[in-house]
Every structure is written in C-alpha cells, then in structure tokens.
Scaffold this active site. Structure first.
Site, PDB file in Angstrom:
ATOM      1  N   GLY A 167      31.106  79.202  35.677  1.00 15.71           N
ATOM      2  CA  GLY A 167      29.965  80.101  35.782  1.00 15.71           C
ATOM      3  C   GLY A 167      30.053  80.920  37.064  1.00 15.71           C
ATOM      4  O   GLY A 167      30.940  81.747  37.190  1.00 15.71           O
TER       5      GLY A 167
ATOM      6  N   SER B 275      37.693  77.707  37.056  1.00 12.78           N
ATOM      7  CA  SER B 275      37.027  78.963  37.339  1.00 12.78           C
ATOM      8  C   SER B 275      36.069  78.770  38.524  1.00 12.78           C
ATOM      9  O   SER B 275      36.512  78.340  39.594  1.00 12.78           O
ATOM     10  CB  SER B 275      36.321  79.466  36.075  1.00 12.78           C
ATOM     11  N   TRP B 276      34.787  79.039  38.383  1.00 10.71           N
ATOM     12  CA  TRP B 276      33.843  78.724  39.445  1.00 10.71           C
ATOM     13  C   TRP B 276      33.876  77.221  39.759  1.00 10.71           C
ATOM     14  O   TRP B 276      33.699  76.823  40.911  1.00 10.71           O
ATOM     15  CB  TRP B 276      32.429  79.150  39.071  1.00 10.71           C
TER      16      TRP B 276
ATOM     17  N   ASP C 250      45.593  85.612  32.789  1.00  8.02           N
ATOM     18  CA  ASP C 250      44.178  85.417  33.083  1.00  8.02           C
ATOM     19  C   ASP C 250      43.597  86.726  33.607  1.00  8.02           C
ATOM     20  O   ASP C 250      43.928  87.165  34.708  1.00  8.02           O
ATOM     21  CB  ASP C 250      44.031  84.300  34.115  1.00  8.02           C
TER      22      ASP C 250
ATOM     23  N   HIS D 153      42.286  82.822  30.532  1.00  5.71           N
ATOM     24  CA  HIS D 153      41.400  82.118  31.462  1.00  5.71           C
ATOM     25  C   HIS D 153      40.758  80.862  30.878  1.00  5.71           C
ATOM     26  O   HIS D 153      40.467  79.918  31.600  1.00  5.71           O
ATOM     27  CB  HIS D 153      40.289  83.069  31.918  1.00  5.71           C
TER      28      HIS D 153
END
Length: 323
Positions: free
Chosen positions: A53, A120-121, A274, A302
């Site tokens: 996120g 990711s986050w 990605d 990704h």
C-alpha cells in the site's frame, strides 16, 4: 491492490489455504484498533508479514507462502485499512506509529525475534522497522522493493511509468485539470480529502486503478473498477503517506541507514519488468547490504502473485526453514 492480480496463475506454487488459530483486535490506545491473526504452527518459527500500500490490507492468500508445519505466521492490517479500525483514518497514522504497533504486536504475542516478510510498501516498512530495531529480525524477505524516495514517486506519478502505459496514464491524468498536473499526488490529495464522499470515492477508484493496472507483467493497461470501501481506504492512506514522503527524516533515509542491518540476512525477490517499483532500487539496496541476496525474476512485474515471484518466495522460505 497487487494482492488481487493473477492469483490463479500462482496458486500451484503455494501451500494449501489454512485458517488462523488466533484472531484478535489490539487497542493501540490512541483511537486505533489493529487486526492481528496467527496461523500455522503455534510453536513454529515466527514470521511477520507486512502488506503493501500503504493501505492494502492482508489477504488469506498471504498465509500460503509459508510451510504451516514450520512457521508461525503473523498477519496484521496496518492502521486504517483491512479489518483495522477506524477505516481510512489518517489520524495518528504515520510510519512511526506502524513501527510502534509492530513492536506492541511482537511483545503481546511473546515473540523475541522473527523473520520479517514484506513487499512493495511492506518492503519499505520492513527495512525501516529493521533499521529501528535491528535486534528483532532474524532475516528479511522482501519483494518489489520500494525505498520511499522522491525519485521513485516521480517515476510513478510524474510521467516515468506513463511512457509505457500512455493510454492508462491519460485516464488517470484526465481526472485532474491540466494546470494541476505538475503535482499529481497533491492534486489527488485535494480531492481524496475533500470531505465529499462521492468525490473521494471517485478519485480513490481512479488512484487505485492506475496502480492496479500496472501491477502485473501480463497487464494490457486496462483498469477494473475497485470496490468503493477498499479503494477509499487504500487510496487515502497511500496518498497520505506519499504526500508526506513516508514521514522520513530525509530523502534516501533507507539507503543512508543500511549499515544498521548489515548483520541481518536479506533475500530480495524483484520482477525484471516491475513498472511500479523498478529494479534499480532493489539493486541499490543489495549493493549496500553485505548480507543480501538479490533474485531478479525474468518474466515478472510487481505483483506478489506473479508466478515467478510466488515460486521464488516460497523457495526462499522453504530454504530458510532448513537453516
């Protein structure tokens, strides 16, 4: 949004779906209640999962990357998203609140050390957590690395990724008057926090759709309409973190503090194509991290659910179980 992309293609690499043996809401004392669950072996090797996120929330599929006979799997929904309450709230919601929450969860579950797994986050948060508490992770397993730098945000919201998906970018950009497009994060922020629910949901769906459209290497750039509640929480929280540069003290903070985790083994799984978090960041992190092993997956973007990424993550966790 990437947790939904292409899951059917990746399931053959995952362990069977399991149910939690423990679910709870933890009151953090400042207006936030955090959903926490445990699955797998209660006496197994602890592993904590940080979702993406910010604002993405966990899904049952995330339990399936770990051998349930070996691992005690801890999932939680970060502040304001998933099953945590209040939904979409940005009050008392910063990176440092999340890191404090993680330590409260660890202590409440009686865990001394654990493997930290995030994408990711979630990879950003894993690196920042490890740098703040370098005595807690036994290893970091990261996917689609994002370092919360200005350059990365400019790539995705300033025209870099748009060069590969111009038709999708046009839909995203056309939501904003031309004279405001110089700063798309600020322009969307104005509308995501307008106070008008209809406006907020419309722009939340557009924000989430832009990211979701680019998550998979198989994407043709088309965008599905995400559910209103999910999009509202995801987009508001992500935009809140991005407009505040992740609440970091300086641009490039993660790079500057890599010496703090030099002793921790790291495993980075990165998609070659990605579009959201290009491989340059993963390579830079690996170059600064003596204990890191970088695997670049040839035919992957990704998403956590890219087949090659899922296969490599499961292989990594199985390998760690044997050490």
């Amino acid at each position: 949004m990437d947790k939904h992309s292409g899951q059917k293609r990746a399931v053959s690499f995952l362990y069977p779906l399991i149910e939690p043996f423990d679910q709870r809401m933890m009151d953090m004392g400042d207006g936030h209640q955090i959903y926490v669950e445990q699955s797998g072996n209660p006496n197994g090797t602890p592993v904590v999962v940080f979702h993406g996120g910010p604002g993405g929330g966990c899904s049952p599929t995330m339990r399936r990357y770990f051998d349930p006979e070996v691992y005690r799997v801890v999932l939680f929904d970060q502040r304001g998203c998933g099953r945590s309450k209040p939904q979409a709230s940005i009050e008392n919601n910063t990176t440092w609140h999340l890191i404090a929450d993680i330590e409260r969860i660890r202590a409440a579950l009686g865990i001394e050390k654990w493997v930290v797994f995030g994408g990711s986050w979630g990879a950003t948060l894993a690196l920042l957590y490890a740098q703040a508490h370098p005595d807690r992770p036994t290893a970091l397993v990261l996917r689609g690395v994002f370092a919360m730098t200005r350059a990365e945000l400019d790539w995705f919201y300033g025209g870099g990724a748009a060069q590969f998906f111009p038709e999708t970018w046009t839909k995203f950009a056309n939501m904003i008057p031309e004279d405001e497009r110089v700063d798309m994060i600020a322009a969307y922020h104005k509308r995501l926090f307008s106070g008008n629910r209809t406006t907020e949901v419309a722009y939340a769906r557009a924000w989430a759709a832009w990211e979701n459209a680019l998550a998979s290497v198989y994407s043709d750039g088309s965008t599905a309409t995400p559910p209103a509640e999910y999009a509202h929480a995801f987009s508001r929280l992500e935009n809140h973190y991005f407009i505040n540069a992740g609440f970091l003290e300086q641009d490039g903070q993660i790079f500057e503090n890599m010496d703090r985790i030099a002793h921790i083994p790291g495993y980075i799984v990165q998609g070659r194509y990605d579009m959201i978090c290009p491989p340059h960041t993963a390579q830079k992190i690996a170059d600064l991290w003596p204990g890191a092993h970088l695997s670049i997956i040839r035919d992957a973007g990704h998403a956590l659910s890219e087949p090659g990424i899922s296969a490599e993550l499961v292989r990594t966790m199985d390998s760690l179980a044997r050490t």
